[in-house]
Write a protein that holds these residues in place. Structure first.
Motif, PDB file in Angstrom:
ATOM      1  N   THR A  33     -63.086  35.037  56.632  1.00  0.00           N
ATOM      2  CA  THR A  33     -63.983  34.971  57.784  1.00  0.00           C
ATOM      3  C   THR A  33     -63.185  34.697  59.052  1.00  0.00           C
ATOM      4  N   ALA A  91     -70.622  31.162  60.323  1.00  0.00           N
ATOM      5  CA  ALA A  91     -70.520  30.429  59.058  1.00  0.00           C
ATOM      6  C   ALA A  91     -69.283  30.889  58.296  1.00  0.00           C
ATOM      7  N   ASP A  93     -68.798  31.259  55.201  1.00  0.00           N
ATOM      8  CA  ASP A  93     -69.015  31.954  53.932  1.00  0.00           C
ATOM      9  C   ASP A  93     -69.557  33.380  54.122  1.00  0.00           C
ATOM     10  N   ALA A  94     -68.988  34.075  55.112  1.00  0.00           N
ATOM     11  CA  ALA A  94     -69.341  35.475  55.365  1.00  0.00           C
ATOM     12  C   ALA A  94     -68.056  36.293  55.465  1.00  0.00           C
ATOM     13  N   ALA A 119     -79.346  35.264  58.419  1.00  0.00           N
ATOM     14  CA  ALA A 119     -78.802  35.389  57.068  1.00  0.00           C
ATOM     15  C   ALA A 119     -79.909  35.766  56.100  1.00  0.00           C
ATOM     16  N   VAL A 125     -76.091  33.599  59.888  1.00  0.00           N
ATOM     17  CA  VAL A 125     -74.680  33.904  59.666  1.00  0.00           C
ATOM     18  C   VAL A 125     -73.892  33.501  60.903  1.00  0.00           C
ATOM     19  N   ARG A 169     -74.652  35.662  53.499  1.00  0.00           N
ATOM     20  CA  ARG A 169     -73.680  34.612  53.268  1.00  0.00           C
ATOM     21  C   ARG A 169     -73.534  34.434  51.766  1.00  0.00           C
ATOM     22  N   ARG A 171     -73.628  31.807  49.335  1.00  0.00           N
ATOM     23  CA  ARG A 171     -73.970  30.403  49.118  1.00  0.00           C
ATOM     24  C   ARG A 171     -74.263  30.084  47.656  1.00  0.00           C
TER      25      ARG A 171
END
Length: 196
Positions: A33, A91, A93-94, A119, A125, A169, A171
């Motif tokens: 990311t 974020a 986690d993208a 998201a 996101v 994302r 998650r």
């Protein structure tokens, strides 16, 4: 010309695939990311940490600012203090986020105070804002499940919150199926998933 900053807000990863080390997988997603952000033209990349993390700092390019923050609201203030007048916060986690989506957020700030990339499954996101940030951004962060609706309600003005295309994302483990092998990038995450 405006001074644009893009910060990757590091968080905890829960999408760890079976057999992978959670800390290692979190770092791989964060690095991918960050690479998206650091590769953008005409922006200053920032790594935002909620606690000291030498491993995370080690993934950054030379000269990248690293800030310790308590969350989105505090981070927007910190970026304003660094001289930014437009910011995007992403974020961690993208890892396969297309850079074009961040460009669209900045373009949307031409007609709105805040622009969001929703998201899938709730939250955001990314969020972009003109600084100083509007006071109605308080108590919203990237993980707020109903963030788009809450932002619009808090703003109280039509068009103050612009929405760009959504993205995903990572998650939960089932979110890993959303990664598109055909997209370029996300190399570190791809390697840990066994895709070479």
């Amino acid at each position: 010309m405006s001074s644009r900053f893009v910060a990757v807000l590091a968080g905890r990863a829960v999408a760890t695939p079976p057999g992978a080390d959670p800390a290692e997988f979190r770092l791989a997603m964060l690095e991918d990311t960050y690479e998206v952000v650091a590769g953008l033209e005409f922006v200053t990349p920032v790594l935002a940490l909620t606690e000291p993390d030498e491993d995370a700092e080690a993934i950054t390019w030379p000269g990248t600012r690293v800030v310790l923050t308590t969350g989105l609201e505090a981070l927007l203030g910190q970026l304003a203090d660094l001289g930014a007048d437009q910011v995007a916060v992403v974020a961690h986690d993208a890892p396969d986020l297309p850079p074009l989506l961040l460009g669209k957020l900045f373009r949307a700030l031409g007609s709105g105070e805040v622009a969001i990339c929703p998201a899938k499954d709730g939250g955001l996101v990314a969020l972009a804002a003109r600084l100083p940030a509007p006071p109605w951004l308080k108590e919203i962060d990237l993980d707020t499940p109903d963030a788009p609706g809450r932002l619009r309600a808090a703003a109280g003005l039509p068009g103050a919150v612009r929405s760009g295309p959504g993205w995903h994302r990572l998650r939960a483990p089932e979110d890993l199926s959303r990664l598109d092998p055909g997209l370029e990038g996300w190399d570190n995450t791809r390697i840990l998933l066994g895709g070479g």
